[in-house]
Motif scaffolding. Structure first.
Motif, mmCIF file in Angstrom:
data_model
loop_
_atom_site.group_PDB
_atom_site.id
_atom_site.type_symbol
_atom_site.label_atom_id
_atom_site.label_comp_id
_atom_site.label_asym_id
_atom_site.label_seq_id
_atom_site.Cartn_x
_atom_site.Cartn_y
_atom_site.Cartn_z
ATOM 1 N N SER A 1 0.613 -1.139 -0.293
ATOM 2 C CA SER A 1 0.170 0.265 0.393
ATOM 3 C C SER A 1 1.052 1.266 0.060
ATOM 4 O O SER A 1 1.970 1.039 0.187
ATOM 5 N N ASN A 2 0.695 2.036 -0.242
ATOM 6 C CA ASN A 2 1.167 3.457 -0.149
ATOM 7 C C ASN A 2 1.381 3.710 1.390
ATOM 8 O O ASN A 2 2.601 4.433 1.497
ATOM 9 N N GLU A 3 1.136 2.815 2.659
ATOM 10 C CA GLU A 3 2.017 3.240 3.345
ATOM 11 C C GLU A 3 2.887 2.540 3.894
ATOM 12 O O GLU A 3 3.758 2.484 4.936
ATOM 13 N N GLY A 4 3.330 1.368 3.433
ATOM 14 C CA GLY A 4 3.955 0.000 3.978
ATOM 15 C C GLY A 4 4.094 -0.920 2.936
ATOM 16 O O GLY A 4 2.464 -1.205 1.888
ATOM 17 N N ILE A 5 4.367 -1.363 3.447
ATOM 18 C CA ILE A 5 4.426 -3.254 3.098
ATOM 19 C C ILE A 5 3.594 -4.269 4.998
ATOM 20 O O ILE A 5 4.482 -4.439 5.950
ATOM 21 N N THR A 6 2.711 -4.614 4.245
ATOM 22 C CA THR A 6 2.164 -6.403 5.617
ATOM 23 C C THR A 6 2.489 -7.131 5.073
ATOM 24 O O THR A 6 1.827 -7.523 4.291
ATOM 25 N N LEU A 7 2.789 -7.925 5.230
ATOM 26 C CA LEU A 7 3.616 -9.278 5.556
ATOM 27 C C LEU A 7 2.818 -10.419 6.542
ATOM 28 O O LEU A 7 2.368 -9.919 7.371
ATOM 29 N N ARG A 8 1.715 -11.384 5.991
ATOM 30 C CA ARG A 8 0.897 -12.396 6.837
ATOM 31 C C ARG A 8 2.175 -12.389 8.234
ATOM 32 O O ARG A 8 2.835 -12.936 8.226
ATOM 33 N N LEU B 1 2.091 -3.657 10.370
ATOM 34 C CA LEU B 1 2.505 -3.026 8.930
ATOM 35 C C LEU B 1 3.737 -2.191 9.277
ATOM 36 O O LEU B 1 4.150 -2.090 9.914
ATOM 37 N N ILE B 2 4.986 -2.699 8.248
ATOM 38 C CA ILE B 2 6.181 -1.432 8.063
ATOM 39 C C ILE B 2 5.713 -0.571 7.592
ATOM 40 O O ILE B 2 5.942 -1.080 5.969
ATOM 41 N N ALA B 3 6.299 0.426 8.166
ATOM 42 C CA ALA B 3 6.732 1.912 7.043
ATOM 43 C C ALA B 3 6.875 1.904 5.969
ATOM 44 O O ALA B 3 7.860 1.627 6.600
ATOM 45 N N TRP B 4 7.307 2.932 5.316
ATOM 46 C CA TRP B 4 8.068 2.735 3.441
ATOM 47 C C TRP B 4 8.742 3.650 4.671
ATOM 48 O O TRP B 4 10.310 3.337 4.646
ATOM 49 N N GLN B 5 8.934 5.023 5.526
ATOM 50 C CA GLN B 5 9.984 5.275 6.102
ATOM 51 C C GLN B 5 11.216 4.079 7.288
ATOM 52 O O GLN B 5 11.802 4.740 7.099
ATOM 53 N N GLN B 6 10.387 3.299 7.779
ATOM 54 C CA GLN B 6 11.631 2.124 7.940
ATOM 55 C C GLN B 6 12.527 1.261 7.216
ATOM 56 O O GLN B 6 13.107 0.797 7.458
ATOM 57 N N ILE B 7 11.791 1.025 6.229
ATOM 58 C CA ILE B 7 11.627 -0.409 5.278
ATOM 59 C C ILE B 7 13.759 0.708 4.318
ATOM 60 O O ILE B 7 13.077 1.730 3.596
ATOM 61 N N HIS C 1 15.399 -7.687 9.867
ATOM 62 C CA HIS C 1 14.336 -7.722 8.590
ATOM 63 C C HIS C 1 13.734 -9.275 8.233
ATOM 64 O O HIS C 1 13.558 -9.882 9.901
ATOM 65 N N THR C 2 12.477 -9.290 8.268
ATOM 66 C CA THR C 2 11.885 -10.174 7.933
ATOM 67 C C THR C 2 11.276 -10.805 6.435
ATOM 68 O O THR C 2 12.198 -10.175 6.119
ATOM 69 N N GLY C 3 10.188 -11.859 6.432
ATOM 70 C CA GLY C 3 10.521 -12.574 5.316
ATOM 71 C C GLY C 3 9.187 -13.275 5.239
ATOM 72 O O GLY C 3 8.882 -13.395 6.082
#
Length: 278
Positions: free
Chosen positions: A204-211, A215-221, A244-246
């Motif tokens: 999303s525009n806010e970041g990435i959410t894995l199962r 939510l991991i925000a873009w500013q953190q990534i 990291h996570t995956g």
């Protein structure tokens, strides 16, 4: 100069033109050697298909790499992104590497590449793709658990037939010892797939959410990458906050290349929105 192709389109064309076609040439040469050897009753002649096919496929790969590189550099605007993805998918060789020195190119191609490499002096430009929604949910492929279930039931059918019609009842049932536990494992795996609800990945525009993660925000990534972890498996790795996570991305309703492109779109949106605030 035309710049009408996206990086994803160029990579897709390169994968078809270079590795897939090289594999087709290699396999065709091997089968042709076997056929000719069998027709002439000369087994050693048939075995020549393997080394000859390997040389032809390698020569084609080295030539096709140069041809595709020239076409891609001419037709794609974001040349830095293009080169990074091309290296990732093994469409080109690293600069000054031994394999790059073995590329087959004419003097005119060498000159053209020198001219096109001037494009690296300009930065990439990322446009916000308005056709992509604010949030994309990526799910497990719906057909996968059904295919697993059908295969498991087929194996169970083999076991039942063995139990009913085994002509040697005094001998242990190999299918009962090996095949049945494997079929039960497959059914359990399919059951877990059926029970799995919700998206596997949310971009999303806010970041990435894995199962099973927040939510991991873009500013953190700091970066994302898709890794090959053996036996055809791929994993999306998200690096953030010095950790990291995956998650595995096999058997999803979007492939690795599509996921990569979506990440670039949402990352570009975030960067643009952040710049507009200053």
């Amino acid at each position: 100069m035309n710049t009408t192709y996206t990086v994803a389109q160029a990579i897709k064309k390169g994968r078809l033109l270079i590795p897939f076609t090289s594999l087709a040439i290699w396999l065709t040469s091997i089968f042709a050697g076997i056929f000719i050897g069998a027709a002439l009753h000369q087994v050693p002649l048939g075995l020549l298909g393997f080394p000859v096919g390997t040389l032809i496929a390698f020569a084609y790969w080295q030539y096709a790499t140069v041809s595709w590189k020239i076409w891609a550099y001419e037709n794609v605007r974001n040349i830095h992104e293009l080169k990074s993805d091309a290296l990732k998918y093994h469409l080109i060789w690293a600069d000054s590497s031994f394999m790059q020195k073995l590329e087959i190119k004419t003097p005119s191609q060498k000159e053209r590449l020198k001219q096109l490499e001037r494009k690296f002096q300009q930065p990439d430009v990322f446009h916000v793709d308005l056709s992509v929604r604010d949030k994309t949910e990526i799910y497990k492929a719906k057909a996968t658990p059904y295919i697993i279930t059908v295969f498991a039931l087929f194996l169970i059918g083999i076991v039942i037939r063995e139990l009913l019609y085994n002509p040697y009842p005094d001998k242990p049932y190999l299918h009962f010892v090996i095949t049945l536990p494997f079929a039960i494992f497959l059914l359990y795996r399919a059951y877990k797939e059926f029970r799995t609800k919700g998206p596997h990945i949310i971009l999303s525009n806010e970041g990435i959410t894995l199962r099973d993660t927040a939510l991991i925000a873009w500013q953190q990534i700091t970066s994302t990458q898709i890794k090959h972890i053996g036996r055809g498996k791929q994993m999306l790795v998200v690096n953030y906050n010095k950790t990291h996570t995956g998650t595995e991305i096999n058997n999803l309703d979007k492939n690795a290349l599509e996921i990569e492109q979506l990440i670039k779109v949402y990352k570009a949106r975030f960067e643009k929105s952040r710049q507009s605030r200053f």
